[in-house]
Design an enzyme around this catalytic site. Structure first.
Site, PDB file in Angstrom:
ATOM      1  N   ASP A  14      16.979 -13.427 -47.044  1.00  0.00           N
ATOM      2  CA  ASP A  14      17.595 -13.321 -45.725  1.00  0.00           C
ATOM      3  C   ASP A  14      18.853 -12.462 -45.817  1.00  0.00           C
ATOM      4  OD1 ASP A  14      18.115 -13.792 -43.025  1.00  0.00           O
ATOM      5  OD2 ASP A  14      19.441 -15.466 -43.493  1.00  0.00           O
ATOM      6  N   GLU A  56      22.312 -13.646 -46.899  1.00  0.00           N
ATOM      7  CA  GLU A  56      22.642 -13.853 -48.298  1.00  0.00           C
ATOM      8  C   GLU A  56      23.352 -12.633 -48.882  1.00  0.00           C
ATOM      9  OE1 GLU A  56      22.150 -16.541 -50.328  1.00  0.00           O
ATOM     10  OE2 GLU A  56      21.565 -17.653 -48.546  1.00  0.00           O
ATOM     11  N   ASP A  94      16.330 -19.236 -46.447  1.00  0.00           N
ATOM     12  CA  ASP A  94      17.073 -18.133 -47.062  1.00  0.00           C
ATOM     13  C   ASP A  94      16.186 -17.234 -47.921  1.00  0.00           C
ATOM     14  OD1 ASP A  94      19.561 -18.973 -46.014  1.00  0.00           O
ATOM     15  OD2 ASP A  94      19.646 -20.546 -47.531  1.00  0.00           O
ATOM     16  N   GLU A 153      15.814 -23.077 -48.917  1.00  0.00           N
ATOM     17  CA  GLU A 153      17.112 -23.138 -48.261  1.00  0.00           C
ATOM     18  C   GLU A 153      18.144 -23.333 -49.366  1.00  0.00           C
ATOM     19  OE1 GLU A 153      17.800 -23.148 -44.801  1.00  0.00           O
ATOM     20  OE2 GLU A 153      19.950 -23.427 -45.169  1.00  0.00           O
ATOM     21  N   ARG A 154      19.047 -22.400 -49.471  1.00  0.00           N
ATOM     22  CA  ARG A 154      20.038 -22.481 -50.542  1.00  0.00           C
ATOM     23  C   ARG A 154      21.325 -23.086 -50.001  1.00  0.00           C
ATOM     24  NH1 ARG A 154      23.441 -17.415 -51.890  1.00  0.00           N
ATOM     25  NH2 ARG A 154      24.750 -18.097 -53.593  1.00  0.00           N
TER      26      ARG A 154
END
Lengths: 443, 588
Positions: free
Chosen positions: B335, B338, B370, B401-402
C-alpha cells in the site's frame, strides 16, 4: 407503503395491556412493519398513524362487543312481555339465530384473547430464556464453563507450577490430561447434553509449549522437509507429532510458545525477548524466518518466543480470556448491518424522558451521511429543528425538483468563507428521509 | 416517436444542460483561449466538464463555485457576462433553459433591442426550450430544441447506450435476477461500447463507466444495495426499449456493411466515433489519446492476437477467466501509505529494506490492508499499441495489516482497531494476517498497559481468527514479507488459477491450503473502498444508533420487521424514537 397492523401484541414485561392503550408514546412498539426490511422515517410516522387507527379499532371492537350484548338483553326482556304482540315465528328464529351468532362471535373473541394471552406468555418465556442465555454468554460467566487442559509432559518442568497456581488463584478450572498433541495446553467447554454426547466440546485453540532446545528439533525437521529430504525426516519428532495432530484435528489452530531457559528478563525489556531468544538459536535470521514462514503457510502454526513460565502463564490467561469473550462478541457483532457498529460515531447521545437531548441526536443523525460536516448539519437543524418540520416543509412543495433542492441554499456558518449546503447534499438528505427503497444507494 | 427512432444514436443527443448560457460562454472562452494557444483553455475545459455533469440550474456565477474546477476567476467572468445578459435581455430573462431565439452571447447581442428580446423570452415556457420559436436564429438551435423535447438518449456505442441495452437485454432473459452487478454489467456491456469500461483512454481519467452516473442522475438506472446492483427504472426501461428497437432496425443495414467489411481490412471500422461527441466529456483528451483510441472494444478479456500458438491458447484461457501455470507471476503489493510513512531520519524504511532483499513488489493504493499478493498475468507488450495490454490480476488469499505497537495502542484508543479488523474480515480474502512489530524501547511510553495490548493481540487470533505474526522491527517485517513472497511463488508454481467473481459467486471455499479460485484485484480493491456508497438503510441504522442505548443489533431489529424479531426495545427507547420522529415542533 404497507404498514401491516398488529399481529401479536408485544408488550414489555412491566406493562399491562390497558396501560398501553391510548398511549401514543408506546405506539411504536405496537406496530409491526411487515414490508420486509423497509422502514424509513416517514414509515414510522405512518406507523404511528397506523397505531392511531388501530387503537380506534380496538375501541370500536369493544363497542361491538357491547352491541352484541345489548340486543340479546332486549330479547330476554322482550320474550316474557305479555302486552306485546306475539312476534312471528320467523322473527323469533331470526332473533335467536342472531343471538347465537353473536354468542359464537363472543366465544371466538374470547378464544382469540386467550390465544393471544397464551402467545404473549410464551413469548415472555422465550424472552426470559434468551436473556438468561445472553447472561451466561457474558465473559465472566462463560469462563466458568471452560477447563484448561494441560498435557502432563509440561509438568515435568518444575517451573511450570506457576501456571497451575495462577489458574487456581483465578478460580478457573484446569485438569491434567494426556491429549492428542504432546506439550500442549487446550481448552474444553461444557455444553448442554443435546449439543455433545459427553457434555463437552474441545476449543480449536492449542498452545504447544516447547523449550528452545525442542524448537531446534522442529527447525531441523523443517529444514529436511524443505530440502525435499522427507525420507530421513524422523517420524517421531515434534514436527511429526504436530503434523499428525493437524491431520486428525483439521480445525485446530496451533500456536507454538517457544520458551527460553527460564532466566528473568531484564526490566522493561519485554519487547526484546523475542530477538534475544532468536539469537540464542545460533541461526541466521533468514534461516529462522524461513522455518517460521514454512510453519505459517503449510501448517498455519504461529510461533511466539517467550522467556519463562510466567510469560507462558500470562499467555494462557489471555487466551482463556479471549475464548471466554468470544461467544458474547459473536452475539453483539452485528453482521446484518454490513458495517462495523463500533466506532467513535456510534456512541449515541443520552436522551432524557422528556426528550431532552433529541436535538443533538437529530444533528448527529444528519452527520451520518457521508461527507457531512458538523457545520452543514447545524445549518440544517437550525432551519428545521426536527425531522417532522423538515418533512412538513417537503410536503408543502409541489415538485420533486423543488423538494430535492430545498436545503441547497441554506447557508453554512462558521466557515472562513460562507458556503451553501449545496444541491448534492440537499438531494441526498431528501432521499434518506423520503424514499421507500431502503436499498437505494445514495452516492 | 418512431420517426425519431431512425436517428437514435446517429446524432449526439445532448443531455439537456440546465445551464446553457454558462455552457455557451465557457465554450466560447475556451475556444478563444485555444485560438491564442493559451493554457487557460484547459482551465475552461475542466470547468466545462464539471458544468456539463451538473444537473441543477445555477442562478449566478457565484453559485457555480460549488462545482469542481470553478475558481473565483471563472465565477467572476460568468457573473460579468450574466450582468451584461440581463442588461440586454431584461432582468427577468430566463437563463436556465435557453429559448432558441435568444441571443446568448452577451458581447455580440447589442444589436438586439433589449425590450424585444425580453418579450421574446417571456412568451416561452421556461423549461421546455420552445422549438416553436423558429424565427430568429439558425438551424442548429432549432434542432437542439427538438432533441431536448425527446429527452435524454445516449449516443450509440457510448457507455450509456451500452449499459442501457445490456440491462434491458438482461431483464428480458427469463429468470433474470432483475439486476446486474458492476463487473458483469461492465463485461456484458463492453462489446456494445467503443470505449473501455475499465481502462481510461490515455490522457483521460474516465472510462465509459462514468456515464452510468449520468444514467442514475437522469433516473434511467437505479443503483441499490452494497455491493451495488444496477437495474433499469421505469423510465430507463422505456428508453432502453427504444434503443433496442433502434438496434434491430439498424441490423439490416449493418449486415450489408459487415459483408463489405469482411472483404476489406478487418480492423478498419467505419463507425469510429467522433470523440467530441462522446457521452462523458473526454474532450480534454490529448492528441495521443485520440491516436490510442481503438475502434475495437478493449475489454479485460481481449487479447492482442499474436502468431504464437501458446499466446493464443493463453489468450483463450484468459478469456475464460483462467490463468495457466507459467503465464503469471506472484507479486507483492504494498500500500502506498507504507511508502509515505513519516519515519524519522536514519530509521530504515520498509520499501528500502524490500529493495535490498531484491523482492519484486508493486506500490499501489490498497483500500484495505497494507500488503497482499497478486498473480499477475504476463503479457508481452504489443509494439503496435500505445496503450499497454490489459493485464489480469488475481489476488491471493493472504492480506497483511501491519501494526507497530504504538499504532496498535492508538488504534485501540480511537476505535480504528475494530473497524479495521471488521473490514479485513469482510474483504473477501480468507487469510488475514496481523503483523505486529513489537519495537523495543517505544513500548515504555505507550498509553495502554502491556497486558491490554497482549489481550488485544490474543483476541485478534482467537476471536477474529486472524493469523498473528510477531516481529521485532521494520527490518524483520521486510524479511518476513520477502520470504513470504518467495514461498508463495513456490507454492503457486504449476497451478492453474481461476478467476472467481465474488459478486456473482459469493465467497470461495474457506480453509483450502492453497486457493486457486481467486478474485480479480480490481473487484477486490473496489469492494474494499472505505467510504463506500451508503445505502439509505445504512444511514438509517447509523442514525438510529445516535440515541444512547440503541445498539447495532437493536437498530438492525428496527430495520427488519420490527416486532416479529425477538427483540424488545423497551419502553424508554421506543418513547425516545417516537419523540424524535414525531415531535411536531423543534426538538429540545
Amino acid at each position: 407503503m404497507s404498514v401491516k397492523r398488529v399481529q401479536t401484541w408485544e408488550l414489555s414485561d412491566s406493562e399491562s395491556e390497558s396501560d398501553s392503550e391510548g398511549n401514543p408514546k408506546r405506539a411504536y412498539t405496537h406496530v409491526s412493519v411487515k414490508d420486509g426490511n423497509t422502514l424509513s422515517v416517514p414509515q414510522i410516522t405512518e406507523a404511528r398513524l397506523g397505531h392511531g387507527m388501530r387503537s380506534d379499532a380496538i375501541i370500536v371492537l369493544e363497542e361491538d362487543a357491547k352491541d352484541a350484548l345489548k340486543p340479546s338483553k332486549r330479547t330476554e326482556t322482550n320474550t316474557p312481555s305479555p302486552g306485546k304482540k306475539r312476534r312471528s315465528r320467523d322473527e323469533v328464529d331470526t332473533d335467536r339465530a342472531r343471538a347465537e351468532e353473536k354468542k359464537a362471535e363472543r366465544e371466538r373473541a374470547k378464544k382469540e384473547r386467550e390465544k393471544k394471552k397464551e402467545e404473549k406468555k410464551q413469548e415472555q418465556q422465550q424472552r426470559k430464556e434468551a436473556a438468561e442465555r445472553l447472561k451466561s454468554y457474558r465473559p465472566e460467566n462463560y469462563v466458568k464453563c471452560l477447563t484448561v487442559r494441560i498435557h502432563p509432559v509440561l509438568l515435568q518442568d518444575g517451573n511450570s507450577d506457576v501456571l497451575s497456581e495462577t489458574l487456581s488463584e483465578l478460580e478457573w478450572k484446569s485438569c491434567i490430561e494426556p491429549h492428542s498433541l504432546t506439550h500442549s495446553i487446550t481448552w474444553k467447554r461444557s455444553v448442554p447434553q443435546e449439543e455433545a454426547e459427553d457434555g463437552e466440546v474441545e476449543e480449536e485453540q492449542v498452545l504447544m509449549v516447547i523449550s528452545l532446545y525442542e524448537f531446534m528439533d522442529v527447525v531441523q525437521s523443517v529444514k529436511q522437509v524443505l530440502k525435499g529430504d522427507s525420507s530421513r525426516h524422523e517420524k517421531s519428532g515434534l514436527l511429526a507429532a504436530l503434523s499428525d495432530h493437524l491431520n486428525t484435528h483439521t480445525e485446530s489452530v496451533v500456536t507454538m510458545l517457544v520458551m527460553g531457559s527460564g532466566q528473568h528478563r531484564k526490566r522493561g525489556s519485554w519487547y526484546h525477548s523475542h530477538g534475544d531468544l532468536r539469537s540464542q538459536l545460533g541461526m541466521q535470521d533468514v534461516e529462522i524466518e524461513e522455518v517460521l514462514v514454512y510453519l505459517e503457510l503449510y501448517k498455519s502454526v504461529c510461533v511466539h518466543f517467550l522467556y519463562n513460565w510466567k510469560e507462558v502463564t500470562d499467555q494462557v490467561c489471555t487466551y482463556t480470556k479471549a475464548l471466554s469473550k468470544r461467544p458474547f462478541k459473536a452475539l453483539s457483532e452485528c453482521t446484518e448491518l454490513g458495517f462495523c457498529v463500533d466506532g467513535s460515531w456510534a456512541g449515541g447521545t443520552r436522551v432524557e424522558r422528556d426528550g431532552k437531548g433529541l436535538a443533538e441526536v437529530w444533528g448527529r443523525q444528519i452527520q451520518q451521511l457521508n461527507r457531512v460536516s458538523p457545520a452543514v448539519a447545524t445549518a440544517v437543524t437550525s432551519a428545521y429543528p426536527s425531522p417532522q418540520l423538515l418533512l412538513q416543509a417537503y410536503e408543502k412543495l409541489d415538485s420533486e425538483k423543488e423538494r430535492r433542492a430545498l436545503l441547497a441554499d441554506l447557508t453554512v456558518k462558521g466557515m472562513v468563507k460562507e458556503r451553501r449546503v449545496g444541491p448534492e447534499f440537499s438531494a441526498r438528505i431528501y432521499r434518506v428521509l423520503t424514499t421507500e427503497n431502503t436499498q437505494l444507494v445514495l452516492d | 416517436m418512431s420517426s425519431e427512432l431512425v436517428r437514435l444514436g446517429r446524432k449526439r443527443a445532448l443531455p439537456s444542460c440546465p445551464n446553457p448560457l454558462f455552457l455557451e460562454w465557457l465554450t466560447e472562452l475556451r475556444d478563444q483561449a485555444a485560438e491564442k494557444g493559451l493554457k487557460t483553455q484547459y482551465v475552461y475545459q475542466k470547468a466545462l466538464s464539471s458544468l456539463k455533469k451538473y444537473p441543477l440550474p445555477l442562478n449566478n456565477g457565484k453559485e457555480a463555485k460549488i462545482l469542481q474546477n470553478f475558481g473565483d476567476g471563472i465565477c467572476k467572468i460568468l457573473d460579468d457576462r450574466l450582468e451584461k445578459y440581463y442588461r440586454v435581455n431584461g432582468p427577468d430573462a430566463p437563463i436556465h433553459s435557453l429559448p432558441s431565439g435568444v441571443q446568448a452571447s452577451g458581447h455580440c447581442s447589442t444589436n438586439l433591442d433589449p425590450s424585444k428580446a425580453s418579450s421574446n423570452t417571456q412568451e416561452l415556457p421556461g423549461t421546455s426550450g420552445g422549438d416553436h420559436k423558429k424565427t430568429q436564429k439558425g438551424e442548429v438551435r432549432r434542432e437542439k430544441g427538438a432533441r431536448k423535447k425527446r429527452g435524454y438518449v445516449p449516443q450509440k456505442r457510448s457507455g450509456g447506450h451500452a449499459v442501457l441495452l445490456t440491462l434491458y437485454r438482461h431483464s428480458q432473459v427469463p429468470d433474470s435476477k432483475g439486476f446486474m452487478f458492476k463487473n458483469e454489467l461492465q463485461t456484458e456491456s463492453q462489446p456494445l461500447c467503443d470505449k473501455s469500461f475499465t481502462v481510461p483512454d490515455l490522457g483521460s481519467k474516465y472510462t465509459a463507466w462514468a456515464s452510468v452516473g449520468t444514467l442514475i442522475q437522469r433516473d434511467l438506472v437505479l443503483k441499490t444495495h452494497n455491493p451495488a446492483r444496477y437495474s433499469l427504472t421505469e423510465l430507463g426501461l422505456v428508453v432502453a426499449e427504444q434503443l433496442e428497437s433502434g438496434e434491430r432496425e439498424e441490423k439490416n443495414d449493418q449486415k450489408v456493411e459487415e459483408e463489405k467489411r469482411e472483404g476489406g481490412e478487418a480492423v478498419e471500422c467505419p463507425d469510429t466515433v467522433d470523440l467530441t461527441l462522446d457521452d462523458d466529456d473526454h474532450d480534454d483528451e490529448g492528441v495521443s489519446g485520440r491516436l490510442a483510441k481503438r475502434p475495437s472494444p478493449v475489454g479485460p478479456t481481449e487479447e492482442s492476437p499474436t502468431e504464437e500458438s501458446q499466446a493464443v491458447e493463453h489468450g483463450e484461457a484468459a478469456a475464460r477467466g483462467i490463468l495457466l501455470p507459467g503465464c503469471y507471476e506472484i507479486i507483492l503489493c504494498v500500500d502506498f501509505i507504507e511508502t509515505t510513512g513519516g519515519n524519522t531520519a536514519g530509521k530504515p524504511d520498509l520499501v528500502t529494506e524490500l529493495q535490498k532483499n531484491g523482492v519484486t513488489f508493486d506500490i499501489r493504493k490498497l483500500n484495505v490492508g497494507d500488503f497482499l499478493w497478486v498473480a499477475r498475468e504476463q503479457v508481452a507488450p504489443d509494439p503496435g499499441q500505445l496503450r499497454p495490454p490489459t493485464v489480469r490480476e488475481l489476488v491471493l488469499d493472504y492480506i497483511i495489516e501491519r501494526k507497530r505497537m504504538d499504532d496498535l495502542c492508538g488504534s485501540i484508543i480511537d476505535g480504528r482497531f475494530r473497524e479495521q479488523k471488521f473490514r479485513l474480515k469482510r474483504c473477501g480474502l480468507h487469510k488475514p494476517i496481523y503483523l505486529v512489530e513489537e519495537h523495543g524501547s517505544a513500548a515504555a511510553h505507550l498509553s495502554l498497559p502491556e497486558s491490554t495490548l497482549q489481550q488485544a493481540i490474543a483476541n485478534t487470533q482467537v476471536v477474529d481468527g486472524f493469523f498473528v505474526k510477531r516481529v521485532q522491527d521494520v527490518k524483520e517485517s521486510a524479511a518476513y514479507l520477502t520470504i513470504m513472497t518467495r514461498y508463495l511463488q513456490k507454492l503457486y508454481t504449476n497451478r492453474t488459477l481461476h478467476c472467481r467473481s465474488r459478486e456473482l459467486e459469493g465467497d470461495g471455499p474457506r480453509g483450502a491450503q492453497v486457493s486457486c479460485s481467486l478474485m480479480s484485484f480490481t473487484e477486490f480493491n473496489h469492494g474494499a473502498v472505505k467510504s463506500k456508497c451508503q445505502t439509505v438503510r445504512e444511514v438509517f441504522a447509523r442514525q438510529l444508533m445516535q440515541i444512547s442505548g440503541l445498539s447495532g443489533d437493536k437498530a438492525a431489529a428496527i430495520l427488519e420487521h420490527y416486532n416479529t424479531v425477538n427483540r424488545n426495545l423497551g419502553p424508554a427507547l421506543s418513547r425516545t424514537v417516537y419523540q424524535l420522529y414525531c415531535t411536531k415542533g423543534p426538538l429540545s
